[in-house]
Design a protein around this motif. Structure first.
Motif, PDB file in Angstrom:
ATOM      1  N   SER A 144      13.940  45.290  93.213  1.00 35.47           N
ATOM      2  CA  SER A 144      13.553  44.584  92.428  1.00 35.47           C
ATOM      3  C   SER A 144      13.659  43.622  91.385  1.00 35.47           C
ATOM      4  CB  SER A 144      11.699  45.450  90.870  1.00 35.47           C
ATOM      5  OG  SER A 144      13.629  46.475  91.282  1.00 35.47           O
ATOM      6  N   ASP A 145      15.579  43.119  91.678  1.00 32.43           N
ATOM      7  CA  ASP A 145      16.225  42.308  90.823  1.00 32.43           C
ATOM      8  C   ASP A 145      15.108  40.738  91.354  1.00 32.43           C
ATOM      9  OD1 ASP A 145      18.437  40.752  90.409  1.00 32.43           O
ATOM     10  OD2 ASP A 145      19.475  41.991  91.060  1.00 32.43           O
ATOM     11  N   ILE A 146      14.646  40.580  90.444  1.00 26.19           N
ATOM     12  CA  ILE A 146      14.659  39.088  90.632  1.00 26.19           C
ATOM     13  C   ILE A 146      15.192  38.111  91.011  1.00 26.19           C
ATOM     14  CG2 ILE A 146      14.374  38.522  87.695  1.00 26.19           C
ATOM     15  CD1 ILE A 146      11.646  37.446  90.354  1.00 26.19           C
ATOM     16  N   LYS A 147      16.845  38.439  90.600  1.00 26.98           N
ATOM     17  CA  LYS A 147      18.033  37.438  90.703  1.00 26.98           C
ATOM     18  C   LYS A 147      17.520  37.470  92.519  1.00 26.98           C
ATOM     19  CE  LYS A 147      19.832  37.242  86.640  1.00 26.98           C
ATOM     20  NZ  LYS A 147      21.099  37.566  86.169  1.00 26.98           N
ATOM     21  N   GLN A 148      18.199  38.148  93.378  1.00 26.14           N
ATOM     22  CA  GLN A 148      17.590  38.166  94.792  1.00 26.14           C
ATOM     23  C   GLN A 148      16.663  37.888  95.099  1.00 26.14           C
ATOM     24  OE1 GLN A 148      19.507  42.184  95.721  1.00 26.14           O
ATOM     25  NE2 GLN A 148      20.380  42.589  93.973  1.00 26.14           N
ATOM     26  N   VAL A 149      15.149  38.007  94.668  1.00 26.58           N
ATOM     27  CA  VAL A 149      14.282  37.967  94.901  1.00 26.58           C
ATOM     28  C   VAL A 149      14.418  35.998  94.781  1.00 26.58           C
ATOM     29  CG1 VAL A 149      12.034  37.533  94.974  1.00 26.58           C
ATOM     30  CG2 VAL A 149      13.140  39.826  93.987  1.00 26.58           C
ATOM     31  N   LEU A 150      14.584  35.948  93.880  1.00 27.10           N
ATOM     32  CA  LEU A 150      15.152  34.297  93.475  1.00 27.10           C
ATOM     33  C   LEU A 150      15.574  33.335  94.889  1.00 27.10           C
ATOM     34  CD1 LEU A 150      14.378  33.915  90.191  1.00 27.10           C
ATOM     35  CD2 LEU A 150      12.613  32.716  91.789  1.00 27.10           C
ATOM     36  N   SER A 151      16.989  34.238  94.948  1.00 29.61           N
ATOM     37  CA  SER A 151      17.862  33.670  95.869  1.00 29.61           C
ATOM     38  C   SER A 151      17.383  33.751  97.275  1.00 29.61           C
ATOM     39  CB  SER A 151      19.051  35.039  95.776  1.00 29.61           C
ATOM     40  OG  SER A 151      19.997  34.395  96.657  1.00 29.61           O
ATOM     41  N   LEU A 152      16.839  34.926  97.632  1.00 30.27           N
ATOM     42  CA  LEU A 152      15.847  34.917  99.208  1.00 30.27           C
ATOM     43  C   LEU A 152      14.868  33.804  99.150  1.00 30.27           C
ATOM     44  CD1 LEU A 152      15.445  38.975  99.464  1.00 30.27           C
ATOM     45  CD2 LEU A 152      17.072  37.415 100.930  1.00 30.27           C
ATOM     46  N   ALA A 153      14.206  33.328  98.023  1.00 34.08           N
ATOM     47  CA  ALA A 153      13.164  32.734  97.759  1.00 34.08           C
ATOM     48  C   ALA A 153      13.547  31.206  98.767  1.00 34.08           C
ATOM     49  CB  ALA A 153      12.555  32.863  96.937  1.00 34.08           C
ATOM     50  N   ILE A 154      14.744  30.490  97.443  1.00 40.12           N
ATOM     51  CA  ILE A 154      14.857  29.522  98.184  1.00 40.12           C
ATOM     52  C   ILE A 154      15.266  29.240  99.912  1.00 40.12           C
ATOM     53  CG2 ILE A 154      17.216  27.902  97.546  1.00 40.12           C
ATOM     54  CD1 ILE A 154      17.149  29.392  94.673  1.00 40.12           C
ATOM     55  N   ARG A 155      15.751  30.181  99.780  1.00 39.34           N
ATOM     56  CA  ARG A 155      16.065  29.807 101.727  1.00 39.34           C
ATOM     57  C   ARG A 155      14.875  30.299 102.548  1.00 39.34           C
ATOM     58  NH1 ARG A 155      20.477  32.809 100.141  1.00 39.34           N
ATOM     59  NH2 ARG A 155      19.741  34.906 100.861  1.00 39.34           N
ATOM     60  N   GLY A 156      13.098  30.485 101.698  1.00 38.48           N
ATOM     61  CA  GLY A 156      12.069  30.980 102.953  1.00 38.48           C
ATOM     62  C   GLY A 156      11.027  29.327 102.689  1.00 38.48           C
ATOM     63  N   ASP A 157      10.591  30.044 104.032  1.00 35.84           N
ATOM     64  CA  ASP A 157       9.628  28.882 105.117  1.00 35.84           C
ATOM     65  C   ASP A 157       8.146  29.556 104.592  1.00 35.84           C
ATOM     66  OD1 ASP A 157       7.589  27.062 106.478  1.00 35.84           O
ATOM     67  OD2 ASP A 157       8.947  27.296 107.544  1.00 35.84           O
ATOM     68  N   LEU A 158       7.256  28.547 103.710  1.00 37.82           N
ATOM     69  CA  LEU A 158       6.452  29.059 102.964  1.00 37.82           C
ATOM     70  C   LEU A 158       4.521  29.013 104.385  1.00 37.82           C
ATOM     71  CD1 LEU A 158       4.645  30.750 100.546  1.00 37.82           C
ATOM     72  CD2 LEU A 158       3.706  28.255  99.538  1.00 37.82           C
ATOM     73  N   SER A 159       4.961  28.154 104.938  1.00 41.78           N
ATOM     74  CA  SER A 159       4.144  27.970 106.466  1.00 41.78           C
ATOM     75  C   SER A 159       4.047  29.158 107.310  1.00 41.78           C
ATOM     76  CB  SER A 159       3.622  26.722 106.885  1.00 41.78           C
ATOM     77  OG  SER A 159       6.071  26.740 108.113  1.00 41.78           O
ATOM     78  N   LYS A 160       5.337  30.195 107.123  1.00 45.80           N
ATOM     79  CA  LYS A 160       5.337  31.300 108.292  1.00 45.80           C
ATOM     80  C   LYS A 160       4.485  32.785 107.229  1.00 45.80           C
ATOM     81  CE  LYS A 160       9.286  29.696 110.758  1.00 45.80           C
ATOM     82  NZ  LYS A 160      10.542  29.659 110.776  1.00 45.80           N
ATOM     83  N   ILE A 161       4.313  32.136 106.380  1.00 49.76           N
ATOM     84  CA  ILE A 161       3.729  33.496 105.725  1.00 49.76           C
ATOM     85  C   ILE A 161       2.021  33.090 104.999  1.00 49.76           C
ATOM     86  CG2 ILE A 161       3.210  34.891 102.923  1.00 49.76           C
ATOM     87  CD1 ILE A 161       6.022  35.152 105.076  1.00 49.76           C
ATOM     88  N   LEU A 199       9.212  33.921  99.323  1.00 48.63           N
ATOM     89  CA  LEU A 199       8.645  32.772  98.782  1.00 48.63           C
ATOM     90  C   LEU A 199       7.557  33.329  98.328  1.00 48.63           C
ATOM     91  CD1 LEU A 199       9.019  30.039  97.356  1.00 48.63           C
ATOM     92  CD2 LEU A 199       9.097  30.026  99.860  1.00 48.63           C
ATOM     93  N   GLY A 200       6.957  33.922  99.930  1.00 46.54           N
ATOM     94  CA  GLY A 200       5.673  34.284  99.791  1.00 46.54           C
ATOM     95  C   GLY A 200       4.580  35.517  98.820  1.00 46.54           C
TER      96      GLY A 200
END
Length: 272
Positions: A144-161, A199-200
């Motif tokens: 639930s660490d927002i910094k970790q969540v944001l770090s993951l989201a930067i590399r995310g692809d929204l079209s896959k969600i 990211l989703g």
């Protein structure tokens, strides 16, 4: 000096601002295990960092759900508790310069406050906000660490969600462009990458909040929304809200001190 101190006390996070001669002085946020520790930590640090003596403080104004735990003077200073929704409105009005708008306060959940001049009233809200993002991140991302969540989201692809209109229709639907979201998480697979899920989740929360805000203004002439609270700090706000602006013909504004608007509003409630 006569500084008015406005404090927004959450369950674990306290936001504090000083207010003097119409100017905001050094907003500060402190996180602790409980509201009392958070409040005293924030207040003590604020005084120390800004070289403010207790004798310089004219009044302490408290708001927020955590203020219910405070029932005695703070460092010997008398305090006054004020309504959180009114503080949302006053702080957002001061920061935005608008007179007629809806405040969208994105905290653990989201509250909606309609402002029309001095008429400030709570009109509803939804149980989706920062708490939703934290809880779902714990389940799906094991953090639930927002910094970790944001770090993951930067590399995310929204079209896959998410499923977009373009995925289900050969041409735009009335009022809905091809890149409009048809269904959140409808494209997600069981083995979806954590980056895509992160990211989703962020987009799901922000889109839900933005859509609820727009719906709250139906049958009115309000087209301006002032976004406040910690979720306004998410970089994805710069993607989601401009898209909703184009879709619905409205304006979402995130003021400079969006995170501290409620504390600012508390200080502005002082009428001495």
């Amino acid at each position: 000096m006569g500084i008015i101190i406005g404090i927004d006390v959450g369950i674990s996070t306290t936001k504090i601002v000083g207010f003097n001669k119409g100017k905001i002085i050094s907003p500060l946020r402190i996180t602790a295990a409980d509201p009392v520790t958070s409040l005293y930590g924030a207040f003590g640090k604020y005084l120390y960092d800004n070289k403010v003596d207790l004798a310089d403080v004219k009044k302490v104004m408290l708001t927020g759900v955590g203020s219910a735990y405070i029932d005695k003077p703070i460092y010997g200073l008398t305090t006054e508790k004020v309504d959180e929704f009114r503080c949302d409105g006053l702080g957002a009005r001061f920061e935005s310069g608008l007179d007629k708008f809806i405040v969208v306060s994105m905290g653990t959940g989201t509250s909606l406050v309609r402002c029309d001049g001095n008429d400030i009233r709570h009109i509803g809200g939804i149980g989706i906000g920062g708490g939703t993002l934290s809880g779902l991140s714990r389940i799906f991302l094991q953090t639930s660490d927002i910094k970790q969540v944001l770090s993951l989201a930067i590399r995310g692809d929204l079209s896959k969600i998410n499923l977009q209109i373009g995925d289900i229709s050969a041409k735009p639907l009335p009022g809905l462009p091809m890149d409009a979201t048809a269904s959140l998480f409808a494209n997600a697979q069981a083995d979806a990458a954590k980056e895509d899920v992160a990211l989703g989740l962020i987009h799901m929360v922000l889109q839900s909040v933005g859509s609820a805000a727009v719906l709250s203004a139906l049958n009115s002439d309000i087209r301006d929304f002032v976004m406040i609270g910690q979720l306004t700090l998410l970089p994805q706000c710069r993607e989601v809200f401009p898209h909703l602006e184009r879709l619905y013909g409205v304006h979402f504004r995130i003021p400079k001190y969006s995170e501290f608007c409620t504390a600012i509003g508390a200080a502005l409630c002082y009428e001495g």
